[in-house]
Design a protein around this motif. Structure first.
Motif, PDB file in Angstrom:
ATOM      1  N   ARG A  59       0.606  -1.108  -0.104  1.00  0.00           N
ATOM      2  CA  ARG A  59       0.036   0.029   0.076  1.00  0.00           C
ATOM      3  C   ARG A  59       0.729   1.459  -0.103  1.00  0.00           C
ATOM      4  N   GLU A  75      -9.308  -1.900  -0.523  1.00  0.00           N
ATOM      5  CA  GLU A  75      -7.952  -1.961  -1.412  1.00  0.00           C
ATOM      6  C   GLU A  75      -7.607  -0.532  -1.818  1.00  0.00           C
ATOM      7  N   ARG A 266     -10.788  -7.282   8.027  1.00  0.00           N
ATOM      8  CA  ARG A 266     -10.275  -7.475   6.733  1.00  0.00           C
ATOM      9  C   ARG A 266      -8.800  -7.103   6.379  1.00  0.00           C
ATOM     10  N   GLU A 267      -8.362  -7.999   5.784  1.00  0.00           N
ATOM     11  CA  GLU A 267      -6.799  -7.810   5.439  1.00  0.00           C
ATOM     12  C   GLU A 267      -6.448  -6.608   4.937  1.00  0.00           C
ATOM     13  N   GLU A 268      -7.263  -6.198   3.772  1.00  0.00           N
ATOM     14  CA  GLU A 268      -6.913  -4.979   3.112  1.00  0.00           C
ATOM     15  C   GLU A 268      -6.616  -3.667   4.150  1.00  0.00           C
ATOM     16  N   GLN A 271      -3.584  -4.074   6.102  1.00  0.00           N
ATOM     17  CA  GLN A 271      -2.280  -3.432   5.307  1.00  0.00           C
ATOM     18  C   GLN A 271      -2.359  -2.100   5.318  1.00  0.00           C
TER      19      GLN A 271
END
Length: 302
Positions: A59, A75, A266-268, A271
């Motif tokens: 990111r 994202e 949530r993984e996004e 990150q």
């Protein structure tokens, strides 16, 4: 030279250099523990920074700075509102805390009578306030905002007030140390030429202490920019989708957004939060580097 004089000279040299020939087992063990503690702390810090940077590496792009936080499109979630909010908070925090802190330090150091009970009470409490948990200053800011008629403290004014109260004792203490480091000969020479105490302080003492004052102020601001606890108490939102418009505008801050996103599953978003941590760390390191530059550039040897 006598034996006593030689021994005295060796002891003086050992005290001045910090070196001693007395290498006992206990002293070596203690020295080893000190080095191990330093090494362990640095290694843990580096491990945390590296793991956070690796997690948020995907990111590190322009969208992280130009976009707003988005749960719908995680994202491309960014921290534009948090970065701008932190900058607004730092500007108003400096406007509130720096003039008041410098003025209070100059009064206590140059004009106040140290024998008065009130001045001794203020000095003792300054030392204590520097160690008060930051969340207490958030509670105090909420009380002050309610006292002056604001029901909602989650605005630029409320956040800046909380952070200003947080760093005010630090600015006062560091400014007093910088003023105290100016030699008395400069003051006495100015007074001997007919200048008043105020003229001496304004034209001689204060300019000579500017490097130390600037360093302490910047370090105080670098502490404030990473604080989240007082902002949580004040009520700053974790997600704001617009830029600050003024002192009465609702805002968020980068530490608040990081705190909000790290609790998401949530993984996004995780990150994005990791990348924002590195951005915040770069901002703090930049302020610290500026403080070091100012100290080295303008420091005087008396």
């Amino acid at each position: 030279m006598s034996i006593a004089a030689t021994t005295s000279r060796e002891i003086t040299l050992q005290l001045a250099t910090g070196r001693s020939k007395d290498r006992t087992t206990g002293s070596l063990i203690f020295l080893g523990l000190l080095w191990f503690s330093l090494f362990f702390g640095v290694m843990v810090l580096l491990a945390l920074i590296i793991s956070t940077a690796i997690k948020g590496a995907t990111r590190f792009d322009s969208e992280l700075i130009t976009n707003y936080t988005s749960i719908v499109r995680p994202e491309t979630a960014g921290f534009r509102a948090g970065i701008l909010g932190s900058l607004w908070l730092m500007v108003f925090t400096a406007l509130f805390a720096v003039p008041l802190g410098i003025a209070a330090a100059l009064y206590l150091e140059e004009f106040a009578n140290p024998d008065r009970a009130l001045n001794r009470f203020v000095e003792v409490n300054l030392q204590n306030l520097a160690a008060v948990p930051s969340i207490v200053y958030g509670l105090l800011a909420v009380a002050v905002m309610a006292l002056i008629g604001f029901q909602d403290a989650g605005i630029v004014l409320g956040g800046a007030l909380a952070l200003a109260l947080l760093i005010l004792p630090v600015i006062i203490i560091t400014t007093r140390e910088a003023v105290r480091a100016v030699p008395r000969d400069i003051r006495q020479g100015s007074l001997a030429l007919g200048a008043t105490v105020w003229q001496t302080t304004w034209r001689q003492t204060l300019p000579a202490a500017v490097p130390g004052i600037a360093t302490g102020t910047i370090l105080g601001l670098s502490r404030a920019i990473g604080e989240a606890a007082p902002l949580v108490v004040v009520g700053l939102a974790g997600s704001v989708l617009f830029d600050p418009q003024g002192m009465m505008s609702a805002i968020t801050a980068l530490p608040m957004q990081i705190y909000s996103l790290t609790s998401q599953s949530r993984e996004e978003l995780q990150q994005a939060a990791s990348a924002a941590i590195i951005v915040l760390l770069v901002m703090i390191l930049g302020l610290n580097a500026l403080a070091i530059y100012i100290r080295n550039k303008f420091q005087r040897s008396w």
